[in-house]
Design an enzyme around this catalytic site. Structure first.
Site, PDB file in Angstrom:
ATOM      1  N   ASP A   1       2.214  24.988  10.321  1.00 19.55           N
ATOM      2  CA  ASP A   1       1.047  24.142  10.615  1.00 19.55           C
ATOM      3  C   ASP A   1       1.326  23.241  11.808  1.00 19.55           C
ATOM      4  OD1 ASP A   1      -1.542  23.335  10.256  1.00 19.55           O
ATOM      5  OD2 ASP A   1      -1.074  21.856   8.716  1.00 19.55           O
TER       6      ASP A   1
ATOM      7  N   VAL B   1       0.098   8.906   2.358  1.00 28.12           N
ATOM      8  CA  VAL B   1       1.253   8.346   3.043  1.00 28.12           C
ATOM      9  C   VAL B   1       1.005   6.874   3.315  1.00 28.12           C
ATOM     10  CG1 VAL B   1       2.793   8.555   5.035  1.00 28.12           C
ATOM     11  CG2 VAL B   1       1.658  10.578   4.127  1.00 28.12           C
TER      12      VAL B   1
ATOM     13  N   LYS C   1       5.661   8.894   1.243  1.00 24.54           N
ATOM     14  CA  LYS C   1       4.719   9.939   0.836  1.00 24.54           C
ATOM     15  C   LYS C   1       4.628   9.970  -0.681  1.00 24.54           C
ATOM     16  CE  LYS C   1       2.413  13.896   1.156  1.00 24.54           C
ATOM     17  NZ  LYS C   1       1.219  14.130   1.940  1.00 24.54           N
TER      18      LYS C   1
ATOM     19  N   GLY D   1      -2.219   7.661   6.079  1.00 26.67           N
ATOM     20  CA  GLY D   1      -2.968   8.912   6.132  1.00 26.67           C
ATOM     21  C   GLY D   1      -3.085   9.516   4.747  1.00 26.67           C
ATOM     22  N   GLN D   2      -3.969  10.502   4.611  1.00 28.74           N
ATOM     23  CA  GLN D   2      -4.191  11.140   3.320  1.00 28.74           C
ATOM     24  C   GLN D   2      -4.500  12.608   3.548  1.00 28.74           C
ATOM     25  OE1 GLN D   2      -7.126   9.246   0.884  1.00 28.74           O
ATOM     26  NE2 GLN D   2      -6.819  10.608  -0.845  1.00 28.74           N
TER      27      GLN D   2
ATOM     28  N   GLY E   1      -4.505  16.735   1.281  1.00 28.89           N
ATOM     29  CA  GLY E   1      -4.775  17.362   0.006  1.00 28.89           C
ATOM     30  C   GLY E   1      -3.649  17.242  -0.995  1.00 28.89           C
ATOM     31  N   PHE E   2      -2.442  16.890  -0.525  1.00 27.18           N
ATOM     32  CA  PHE E   2      -1.300  16.855  -1.425  1.00 27.18           C
ATOM     33  C   PHE E   2      -0.794  15.443  -1.688  1.00 27.18           C
ATOM     34  CE2 PHE E   2      -1.336  20.976   0.612  1.00 27.18           C
ATOM     35  CZ  PHE E   2      -1.196  21.829  -0.464  1.00 27.18           C
TER      36      PHE E   2
END
Length: 674
Positions: free
Chosen positions: A482, A366, A385, A359-360, A362-363
């Site tokens: 979140d 992974v 990460k 996954g990807q 904004g920070f």
């Protein structure tokens, strides 16, 4: 064409690659990879570059292991051939003791076309081979694949290891379309049928296949990947097995191909491309000189060396001091998890290959990693990460964040396994969640009823338990900020693990503004964000409860909180739709229709009412986290929910900003698992 390229370690090395009038010079690097690469073959140009044995040739832009003419069938009968790169490669460094020697890693990439006409019975087979010398056994046609013969098959003195692509079934084969790992014999040590993968080695319509044979010298693992030419490298190997090459092949061995035909089994065995990357072992490193002009080489060495040294010194003086301070602080933290080396995480993720990407955000990105444990052959799957925020230079914030997150311990939280900080790069290592995220099971393209009612109820209960720990049981109050379906991970038995904590910040309530977190405005996902947050820009325990309510409705109804639902010619949000059904006394009709009648009516009613109670527009009216857990366990009855959804009333800013306790705000980071 032959090229050479360095693979740099973290210790200081000077690497120079000079190509001047055909001259190549390279200095001692930590690891040097020799690479030859052929994107096509030419008979006139390349015949002298390879050792051709048996009926092998170079013709038609390819290495032809067996005769390539299609004039007469009989020309193909009972033929065999081998083609080798004519120089051996050193496969291990014994260091005086063969058992302790370092094994070289390599990757052999090639493109094959095993052609047959529709009237031909495909056979016999093709192989990538590591051999002790530049010879071919006599009578190695037919079932012997150009590897052995009736006399030598199985003999340990063969000292060959091969990956076979077999197109003719023998008594010892699983079928006539498989790959195998062969050791001194055509009877494979390991076999894998290709038919379930949709691959036919020798189809009636000529097909080019890309093949990757890669060997990890440290892990002693051989892997084979295969797919149609032009497609990306598959994420998983077709064949994977452990083999210590020191036990089977000569220290210096030759790389190449072998193939055969039989009767009536015939085919064309063609290699269209070939590239080999071979690790140069530490004992073999040193200066390699091909000199045509010593003065020119010395001049280039002085100039380039001076530039490299000045750049290195500048980076070293600034970066190492800062990095050393951070590393010292991290290592002094009590209970700090394992510190990983960057090169180990790089290897675990196949150099952060796109195929390992989970996954990807904004920070950062992974990746799935497979860690090889020291001292044995066991492996561990992790999520790595790679942190990519530019403002990671704020080391004080970074220390405060990691100081909190490394102490979080709960069975329904994704566990931080370790960390790495090298050369300004931060990586965090988490438990890998094999069943991915909750939302992918609820809203995936191919819903398969994996999430039955029992699992859904357990997931909600697990998330509630994790939230209670963060809000009440940890030594400081932690606000997740979140909470949503994509941040709830599922382990191998579909237990919920709340993830995506990012890096925790220890902040007082009067500093918990989203804007002060410098995250580019208010973060969050529509449908999960409490209405007061749009005014206060603050995360609170109550806003976490609101998001939990959205998750509860999402799980029970099988609908996204941000979705629109058409009812009586009107569009409703999920929460408004459930509230409307509650008002009409039909709340259980909101249960995901894909479950049919396979759910518990009382439990469904309890969860739906809890979801509405947590979704109350007024923060003060939402149930406390402890009450949520008690409702889920059944020790407390379902909450009372008014028939009509109350209107949102914005309290005064003064009352909302009065500090009452210390909390930790966790900024959003992309998911830690698929």
């Amino acid at each position: 064409m032959i090229t050479m390229k360095p693979k740099m370690g973290r210790n200081w090395v000077i690497f120079l690659l000079l190509v001047t009038s055909g001259v190549v010079m390279a200095s001692a690097a930590e690891v040097l990879v020799t690479q030859f690469s052929y994107n096509e073959f030419n008979e006139e140009r390349d015949t002298g570059s390879f050792k051709l044995l048996g009926q092998a040739s170079i013709d038609g832009g390819a290495l032809q292991l067996t005769p390539d003419t299609s004039n007469d069938d009989y020309i193909f009968i009972n033929k065999s051939g081998r083609i080798f790169w004519p120089k051996p490669f050193k496969l291990w460094d014994s260091n005086g003791d063969e058992e302790d020697g370092n094994l070289a890693s390599f990757v052999s990439f090639f493109v094959i076309n095993i052609y047959r006409q529709p009237s031909w019975n495909a056979g016999e087979g093709f192989a990538f081979v590591i051999a002790p010398n530049l010879t071919i056994p006599e009578a190695s046609h037919g079932q012997w694949l150009g590897l052995t013969n009736a006399t030598t098959d199985g003999d340990r003195t063969n000292q060959i290891v091969a990956v076979e692509f077999d197109t003719e079934k023998q008594d010892f084969d699983p079928d006539d379309n498989h790959i195998g790992l062969n050791i001194n014999s055509v009877r494979s040590y390991t076999t894998v049928s290709l038919t379930p993968s949709g691959i036919e080695i020798s189809p009636e319509e000529g097909t080019n296949y890309s093949v990757w044979v890669q060997y990890d010298g440290q892990a002693k693992v051989m892997e084979v990947y295969m797919g149609k030419e032009g497609d990306p490298k598959p994420s998983s190997p077709l064949l994977r097995d452990t083999i210590d090459l020191k036990h089977y092949v000569k220290q210096e061995s030759y790389f190449g191909f072998a193939a055969s035909t039989g009767y009536p089994a015939i085919q064309l065995n063609c290699v269209l491309k070939w590239k080999l990357d071979m690790e140069i072992l530490p004992g073999d490193k040193g200066f390699m000189w091909w000199l045509l002009s010593i003065p020119a080489v010395i001049l280039i060495l002085v100039v380039v060396g001076g530039i490299v040294y000045l750049n290195y010194k500048k980076r070293r003086e600034g970066g190492n001091r800062e990095e050393g301070n951070v590393l010292g602080d991290l290592r002094r933290l009590t209970g700090m998890p394992r510190e990983f080396r960057y090169k180990d995480l790089k290897k675990a993720t196949k150099n952060f290959d796109e195929s390992t990407k989970l996954g990807q955000g904004g920070f950062g990105v992974v990746y799935k990693g497979v860690l090889q444990e020291d001292g044995d052959d066991s492996t561990t799957e992790v999520a790595v990460k790679q942190f990519s925020r530019d403002d990671i230079k704020g080391k004080g914030d970074f220390m405060a964040e990691l100081t909190i997150i490394h102490r979080l311990r709960h069975k329904h939280l994704v566990r931080l396994v370790g960390w790495c900080y090298e050369k300004g790069k931060l990586l965090l290592v988490y438990d890998f969640m094999p069943n991915g995220s909750l939302d992918k099971h609820l809203f995936g393209d191919h819903y398969d009823n994996t999430l039955n009612w029992e699992r859904r109820y357990n997931i909600v209960t697990g998330v509630g338990s994790a939230l209670l720990y963060l809000h009440n049981e940890f030594d400081q109050k932690v606000v997740h900020r979140d909470l949503k379906g994509s941040n709830i991970m599922l382990d191998s038995t579909f237990n919920a693990r709340l993830g995506d904590f990012g890096l925790a910040r220890a902040l007082d309530n009067d500093r918990s503004s989203y804007a002060e977190l410098e995250l580019g405005g208010f973060p969050g996902t529509m449908g999960y964000v409490a209405p007061e947050c749009f005014h206060t820009q603050k995360a609170t325990v109550e806003s976490d409860v609101y998001a939990f309510g959205a998750v509860v409705l999402e799980v029970v109804c099988g609908r996204s909180p941000g979705s629109e639902i058409s009812y009586n010619q009107r569009l409703y949000s999920l929460v408004d739709w459930v509230w409307m059904l509650h008002r009409e006394g039909r709340i259980v009709e909101a249960v995901d229709e894909r479950l049919g009648n396979n759910y518990v009516d009382d439990e469904a009613r309890r969860l739906l009412l809890l979801g509405l109670a947590c979704s109350h527009p007024s923060a003060s009216e939402r149930p406390a986290t402890l009450a949520i857990v008690q409702i889920l366990s059944g020790s407390v009855s379902a909450p009372h929910v008014p028939p009509f959804k109350p209107a949102f009333t914005w309290a005064s800013m003064a009352s909302l900003t009065t500090p009452t306790t210390t909390s930790i705000i966790l900024p959003s980071i992309a998911s830690l698992s698929p």
